[in-house]
Every structure is written in C-alpha cells, then in structure tokens.
Design a protein around this motif. Sequence first.
Motif, PDB file in Angstrom:
ATOM      1  N   ARG A 106     -20.428 -17.170   9.478  1.00 35.67           N
ATOM      2  CA  ARG A 106     -19.630 -18.140   8.660  1.00 35.67           C
ATOM      3  C   ARG A 106     -18.193 -17.949   8.810  1.00 35.67           C
ATOM      4  N   PHE A 107     -17.620 -16.892   9.229  1.00 37.29           N
ATOM      5  CA  PHE A 107     -16.224 -16.743   9.277  1.00 37.29           C
ATOM      6  C   PHE A 107     -15.881 -15.848  10.850  1.00 37.29           C
ATOM      7  N   PRO A 108     -14.862 -16.256  11.259  1.00 39.94           N
ATOM      8  CA  PRO A 108     -14.463 -15.732  12.767  1.00 39.94           C
ATOM      9  C   PRO A 108     -13.634 -14.230  12.500  1.00 39.94           C
ATOM     10  N   TYR A 109     -13.022 -14.303  11.267  1.00 42.79           N
ATOM     11  CA  TYR A 109     -12.277 -13.101  10.979  1.00 42.79           C
ATOM     12  C   TYR A 109     -12.664 -12.446   9.532  1.00 42.79           C
ATOM     13  N   MET A 110     -12.412 -11.105   9.375  1.00 50.66           N
ATOM     14  CA  MET A 110     -12.591 -10.564   8.134  1.00 50.66           C
ATOM     15  C   MET A 110     -11.284  -9.939   7.882  1.00 50.66           C
ATOM     16  N   VAL A 111     -11.014  -9.868   6.613  1.00 49.51           N
ATOM     17  CA  VAL A 111      -9.640  -8.727   6.141  1.00 49.51           C
ATOM     18  C   VAL A 111     -10.166  -8.072   5.230  1.00 49.51           C
TER      19      VAL A 111
ATOM     20  N   TRP B 267       1.515  -4.546  -4.647  1.00 51.06           N
ATOM     21  CA  TRP B 267       0.905  -5.140  -5.857  1.00 51.06           C
ATOM     22  C   TRP B 267       0.795  -4.138  -6.917  1.00 51.06           C
ATOM     23  N   ASN B 268       1.314  -4.484  -7.982  1.00 51.07           N
ATOM     24  CA  ASN B 268       1.000  -3.766  -9.252  1.00 51.07           C
ATOM     25  C   ASN B 268       1.501  -2.065  -9.213  1.00 51.07           C
ATOM     26  N   ASN B 269       2.737  -1.787  -8.574  1.00 50.52           N
ATOM     27  CA  ASN B 269       3.292  -0.654  -8.074  1.00 50.52           C
ATOM     28  C   ASN B 269       2.227   0.194  -7.360  1.00 50.52           C
ATOM     29  N   ASN B 270       1.370  -0.594  -6.430  1.00 50.73           N
ATOM     30  CA  ASN B 270       0.597   0.248  -5.509  1.00 50.73           C
ATOM     31  C   ASN B 270       1.155  -0.408  -3.946  1.00 50.73           C
ATOM     32  N   HIS B 271       0.920   0.315  -2.935  1.00 55.90           N
ATOM     33  CA  HIS B 271       1.339   0.069  -1.815  1.00 55.90           C
ATOM     34  C   HIS B 271      -0.126  -0.241  -0.763  1.00 55.90           C
ATOM     35  N   TYR B 272      -0.125  -1.201  -0.113  1.00 60.65           N
ATOM     36  CA  TYR B 272      -1.426  -1.548   0.468  1.00 60.65           C
ATOM     37  C   TYR B 272      -1.310  -1.744   2.093  1.00 60.65           C
ATOM     38  N   TRP B 273      -2.144  -1.480   2.757  1.00 67.29           N
ATOM     39  CA  TRP B 273      -2.336  -1.944   4.080  1.00 67.29           C
ATOM     40  C   TRP B 273      -3.106  -3.260   4.000  1.00 67.29           C
ATOM     41  N   MET B 274      -2.636  -4.312   4.760  1.00 60.87           N
ATOM     42  CA  MET B 274      -3.654  -5.591   4.958  1.00 60.87           C
ATOM     43  C   MET B 274      -4.340  -5.101   6.448  1.00 60.87           C
ATOM     44  N   MET B 275      -5.644  -5.123   6.223  1.00 56.41           N
ATOM     45  CA  MET B 275      -6.387  -4.747   7.615  1.00 56.41           C
ATOM     46  C   MET B 275      -7.153  -6.082   8.046  1.00 56.41           C
ATOM     47  N   SER B 276      -7.267  -6.474   9.267  1.00 57.08           N
ATOM     48  CA  SER B 276      -7.848  -7.512   9.764  1.00 57.08           C
ATOM     49  C   SER B 276      -8.740  -7.122  11.258  1.00 57.08           C
ATOM     50  N   ILE B 277      -9.873  -8.050  11.529  1.00 59.56           N
ATOM     51  CA  ILE B 277     -10.767  -7.901  12.560  1.00 59.56           C
ATOM     52  C   ILE B 277     -11.381  -9.242  12.915  1.00 59.56           C
ATOM     53  N   ARG B 278     -11.770  -9.168  14.380  1.00 52.58           N
ATOM     54  CA  ARG B 278     -12.485 -10.278  14.460  1.00 52.58           C
ATOM     55  C   ARG B 278     -14.027 -10.020  14.181  1.00 52.58           C
ATOM     56  N   THR B 279     -14.809 -11.090  13.713  1.00 55.78           N
ATOM     57  CA  THR B 279     -16.175 -10.873  13.454  1.00 55.78           C
ATOM     58  C   THR B 279     -17.181 -10.424  14.426  1.00 55.78           C
ATOM     59  N   LYS B 280     -16.832 -11.287  15.793  1.00 57.91           N
ATOM     60  CA  LYS B 280     -17.740 -11.083  16.984  1.00 57.91           C
ATOM     61  C   LYS B 280     -17.040 -11.327  18.082  1.00 57.91           C
TER      62      LYS B 280
ATOM     63  N   GLY C 296     -14.245   1.522  12.668  1.00 49.82           N
ATOM     64  CA  GLY C 296     -14.385   0.094  12.382  1.00 49.82           C
ATOM     65  C   GLY C 296     -13.581  -0.912  13.465  1.00 49.82           C
ATOM     66  N   GLY C 297     -12.717  -0.122  14.021  1.00 47.96           N
ATOM     67  CA  GLY C 297     -11.970  -1.149  14.928  1.00 47.96           C
ATOM     68  C   GLY C 297     -11.181  -2.146  14.169  1.00 47.96           C
ATOM     69  N   MET C 298     -10.886  -1.774  13.262  1.00 42.53           N
ATOM     70  CA  MET C 298      -9.707  -2.531  12.450  1.00 42.53           C
ATOM     71  C   MET C 298      -8.437  -2.590  12.734  1.00 42.53           C
ATOM     72  N   VAL C 299      -7.463  -3.428  12.913  1.00 46.72           N
ATOM     73  CA  VAL C 299      -6.146  -2.989  12.664  1.00 46.72           C
ATOM     74  C   VAL C 299      -5.257  -3.607  11.566  1.00 46.72           C
ATOM     75  N   GLU C 300      -3.933  -2.987  11.606  1.00 46.77           N
ATOM     76  CA  GLU C 300      -3.160  -3.274  10.428  1.00 46.77           C
ATOM     77  C   GLU C 300      -2.524  -4.640  10.717  1.00 46.77           C
ATOM     78  N   ALA C 301      -2.863  -5.621   9.944  1.00 47.00           N
ATOM     79  CA  ALA C 301      -2.058  -6.798   9.988  1.00 47.00           C
ATOM     80  C   ALA C 301      -0.714  -6.803   9.456  1.00 47.00           C
ATOM     81  N   GLY C 302      -0.597  -5.971   8.498  1.00 50.17           N
ATOM     82  CA  GLY C 302       0.901  -5.808   7.803  1.00 50.17           C
ATOM     83  C   GLY C 302       0.497  -4.926   6.383  1.00 50.17           C
ATOM     84  N   LYS C 303       1.545  -4.981   5.744  1.00 52.06           N
ATOM     85  CA  LYS C 303       1.760  -4.355   4.532  1.00 52.06           C
ATOM     86  C   LYS C 303       2.049  -5.170   3.230  1.00 52.06           C
TER      87      LYS C 303
END
Length: 182
Positions: free
Chosen positions: A136-141, A169-182, A159-166
């Motif tokens: 259904r989707f080429p990428y997952m985040v 939100w709401n006083n919390n700091h997050y990593w945005m992670m991404s990967i190809r699904t195949k 999992g082989g994920m990479v950091e897409a950025g940071k």
Amino acid sequence: MEIRFATPSDLDSLLDLLRANHADNVPDEEKKFGFVTTQITKEQLIDLIEQENGVTVAVDGGRVVSFALAGAWEYWKPWPLFSYMIEILETFQHDGVTMTTENCYQYGPICIDKDYRSTGLFEKVFDFSLASMADRFPYMVTFINQINPRSYAAHVRKGGMVEAGKFDWNNNHYWMMSIRTK
Ligand SMILES: CC(C)(COP(=O)(O)OP(=O)(O)OC[C@H]1O[C@@H](n2cnc3c(N)ncnc32)[C@H](O)[C@@H]1OP(=O)(O)O)[C@@H](O)C(=O)NCCC(=O)NCCS
C-alpha cells in the motif's frame, strides 16, 4: 510463539501490555528502557483492525507479549500529535523523497513485554508489520521520544530505520524516523 494479525479477542491482553508500558505507569528512572505515550481504546483498535488490518501481535501461551500498530494517516488524524505530524510531514524526506500522507503511513507504538526483550522478537514483529503495509505504501514513518534511547537503538540497529529529522511537540522532543517498506 505466534506472530500474526490481531483479532478482536486479542485486544484485552494487548491493552494490558500497553497499560504496563505506558508513560503514566513507567517510573521516570525506568523510562530509558522504553515507554509508550499513545492512548488507544478497544473500540479504536477494532477500527484499526477492520479499516487497516493494522495490528500485529506476538502471542505466547494465549497472552499478547508484543504488538505493533500501523495505519494510514487518515486513521490517526484524530490524535493531536498525529494531526501535528501531518502538518509538518512534508518537511521530512527519505532518500530525497518528500514524505506525504499518500506515500507513507504511520507505524507505532510497538511494545515488547519485559520478559521477551532482547530475544529477537523485536525484529520479527517489526518486519511482519512493515511487510504487511508494503503493497500500500512505499515508505513508513514513526516518531520516537528522545528520552527513549532503547527504542531508537532497536529501530536503527534492528529495524534499519534512519532519522529523517527532529521535531518538538507539547514540551517533548522527538526523532522522526523513516524507512522504505521494500
Ligand atoms: C523499545 C522496544 C520495543 C525494543 O525492543 P527490545 O526487545 O527491548 O529491543 P532489543 O533489546 O532487541 O534492542 C534494543 C537495543 O537497545 C540497546 N539499549 C538498551 N537500553 C538502552 C539504553 N538505555 N540506551 C541506549 N540503548 C539501549 C540494547 O543494548 C539493544 O541493542 P543491542 O542488541 O545492539 O545491544 C522494547 O524495549 C519495548 O517494548 N519497550 C517499551 C515500549 C517502548 O518503548 N516502545 C517503543 C515506543 S517508540
């Protein structure tokens, strides 16, 4: 041990595992070993199963010992954090490709019962969930709270994920992670 899509009869056991690992119930000094922040009801999980086939479980002796959720952005939109992630999604890229609500879906949370951690179960549940959305989707985040280094390590190393950025939100700091699904 069985890894498969969840059915409604798995959900009480799944919610027990979610509650035990929710930030509200994990003491601060144990948060570095992982915690989840998403709140989800049984009814919302039934919708996730019916609309997206988006609930993977590992079941041992009749008990859910791991789960991973996955679904299109349209499903996640009612949660304020996901609504914010939709707003900023197109500022993130994977391999030079801009992430959009059409080309990627949102996975998570994933959770492994304490007694089953570091056993290789993470990879199995992660891979099952990822493969289940690949047509259904080429990428997952996904997002990971920056005070959850164990989850970051597992998603990058196993999992082989990479950091897409940071993002914040709401006083919390997050990593945005991404990967190809195949
Ligand atoms: C996060 C989680 C899914 C990972 O599964 P797991 O079975 O614990 O993962 P593994 O032990 O195979 O891998 C974790 C890695 O992090 C490392 N690690 C453990 N604690 C760590 C810490 N405090 N900081 C950095 N790395 C850490 C481990 O050494 C391991 O790497 P290695 O095998 O290369 O040594 C699981 O711990 C969990 O369910 N935690 C509670 C809920 C949660 O945090 N979910 C994710 C929300 S985004």
